[in-house]
Enzyme design. Structure first.
Site, mmCIF file in Angstrom:
data_model
loop_
_atom_site.group_PDB
_atom_site.id
_atom_site.type_symbol
_atom_site.label_atom_id
_atom_site.label_comp_id
_atom_site.label_asym_id
_atom_site.label_seq_id
_atom_site.Cartn_x
_atom_site.Cartn_y
_atom_site.Cartn_z
ATOM 1 C CE LYS A 171 1.001 1.116 4.500
ATOM 2 N NZ LYS A 171 1.822 2.252 4.914
ATOM 3 N N GLY B 239 4.944 -6.412 5.489
ATOM 4 C CA GLY B 239 4.806 -7.399 6.564
ATOM 5 C C GLY B 239 3.354 -7.534 6.995
ATOM 6 C CG ASP C 95 0.124 -0.308 8.295
ATOM 7 O OD1 ASP C 95 -0.515 0.643 8.797
ATOM 8 O OD2 ASP C 95 1.291 -0.195 7.862
HETATM 9 O O1 C5P Z 1 0.882 -1.526 15.119
HETATM 10 P P1 C5P Z 1 2.302 -1.605 14.670
HETATM 11 O O2 C5P Z 1 3.072 -2.688 15.378
HETATM 12 O O3 C5P Z 1 2.461 -1.669 13.193
HETATM 13 O O4 C5P Z 1 2.950 -0.215 15.113
HETATM 14 C C1 C5P Z 1 4.328 -0.017 15.182
HETATM 15 C C2 C5P Z 1 4.592 1.196 16.071
HETATM 16 O O5 C5P Z 1 4.122 2.389 15.444
HETATM 17 C C3 C5P Z 1 3.872 1.151 17.402
HETATM 18 O O6 C5P Z 1 4.652 0.463 18.357
HETATM 19 C C4 C5P Z 1 3.724 2.620 17.742
HETATM 20 O O7 C5P Z 1 4.930 3.104 18.311
HETATM 21 C C5 C5P Z 1 3.575 3.277 16.393
HETATM 22 N N1 C5P Z 1 2.174 3.556 16.077
HETATM 23 C C6 C5P Z 1 1.521 4.599 16.720
HETATM 24 N N2 C5P Z 1 0.209 4.860 16.435
HETATM 25 C C7 C5P Z 1 -0.462 4.105 15.530
HETATM 26 C C8 C5P Z 1 0.189 3.052 14.866
HETATM 27 C C9 C5P Z 1 1.505 2.798 15.148
HETATM 28 O O8 C5P Z 1 2.122 5.292 17.530
HETATM 29 N N3 C5P Z 1 -1.738 4.374 15.286
#
Ligand code: C5P
Length: 310
Positions: free
Chosen positions: A9, A102, A136
């Site tokens: 994406k 991923g 995501d």
């Molecule tokens: O959810 P995911 O593991 O992909 O997110 C990776 C990091 O990105 C989270 O640990 C967080 O620090 C940050 N993040 C965030 N707010 C979101 C999505 C991700 O702060 N809505």
């Protein structure tokens, strides 16, 4: 083997709201699925545990790969023993590049493993597992060509596909950027709240709902260029980015956008052919520093990029 081609994406907008108690930011983002895709195969295997083999582009973890986490969440949810599976993953989407590779692999694993094991979760259960896997993942599980993504990523409003064949040219520097680190830098920069600018995501969602042609989407680039709130943080963590963006804009005479937390930059084109010619002209000069980066020209529907470099 059960097989899939999990797509990447790009984020056309990424508005970052306040940090919540759960450590996540409230987002508002328009996700656009593109043709560049990984390959994944999944089948039953003799033995006692799940296995994953990863080939293709470097950087994807083996032991802690998100596809294994997807399997263990499914096992936990099923509540009864399910036989070991083997996953073969061919990485074609650059890793830790802001393209959701991923997360898309994890979404595909949820689907393929259910088919392989002959179990079927409700869509509410799938959405819940997706949100636990990563911010995501719910977008990819929803399976829509585009979506308005909100909350920490778990609220997905599917949007209509762009009419006709838009093209996207992606330039991915070799540096990887950790999403967590970019969000942390965003907080440290304490950017003033973007009060009063209205939500470009809401406006674009409405336009997509009304039906947007590839040419009309390209005309949005001016607004979208400023619509990724993570740009200042990504540019600090990867100081070569602003200069790269300037060079790309000068040489292609187009506006370039940051996808997600970066470092991938992309430009929108009215057709995949236009994106291919632009890409080829960028790597024309032999000593060009762009020649050391990954370039992909793709359409939106896939299943493969129209051109790639190297
Ligand atoms: O959810 P995911 O593991 O992909 O997110 C990776 C990091 O990105 C989270 O640990 C967080 O620090 C940050 N993040 C965030 N707010 C979101 C999505 C991700 O702060 N809505």
């Amino acid at each position: 083997m059960f097989a899939a081609r999990p797509p990447a994406k790009v984020n056309l907008t990424l508005e970052v709201g306040p940090l919540g108690d759960d450590g996540y930011h409230a987002l508002r983002s328009i996700f656009l699925r593109i043709g560049l895709a990984d390959r994944i195969g999944l089948g039953l295997v003799d033995g006692v545990s799940d296995r994953v083999a990863v080939g293709g582009l470097p950087g994807a973890p083996l032991d802690e790969n998100i596809v294994l986490r997807a399997l263990s969440l499914l096992r936990e949810r099923a509540g009864f023993a399910l036989p070991p599976v083997e996953i073969e993953l061919d990485k074609r989407i650059p890793v830790a590049a802001g393209l959701g590779g991923g997360s898309s692999d994890a979404a595909a694993t949820l689907m393929l493993a259910q088919a392989c094991w002959g179990i079927g979760l409700s869509s509410a259960q799938q959405a819940e597992l997706a949100a636990r896997l990563g911010s995501d993942v719910p977008f990819f599980v929803a399976g829509a060509p585009a979506g308005l993504v909100e909350g920490r990523g778990e609220i997905v409003r599917p949007l209509a596909a762009v009419d006709g064949e838009a093209g996207v040219l992606l330039v991915t520097p070799r540096a990887q950027l950790s999403t967590r680190a970019v969000f942390a830098r965003h907080d440290a920069l304490a950017a003033p709240p973007p009060g009063g600018r209205g939500s470009v995501s809401d406006d674009l969602a409405a336009a997509l709902e009304d039906g947007l042609t590839a040419n009309e989407l390209c005309a949005w680039a001016g607004r979208l260029r400023e619509a990724n709130d993570l740009w200042p943080a990504a540019a600090e963590l990867e100081p070569a980015l602003p200069e790269l963006r300037e060079e790309l804009e000068r040489r292609t005479d187009r506006l370039w956008l940051l996808s997600g937390s970066g470092p991938t930059l992309f430009a929108l084109y009215p057709s995949p052919t236009d994106a291919v010619s632009a890409g080829m002209s960028l790597v024309d000069a032999p000593a060009d520093r762009l020649a050391s980066m990954l370039l992909h020209a793709t359409n939106l529907s896939g299943p493969d990029p129209a051109w790639r470099h190297p």
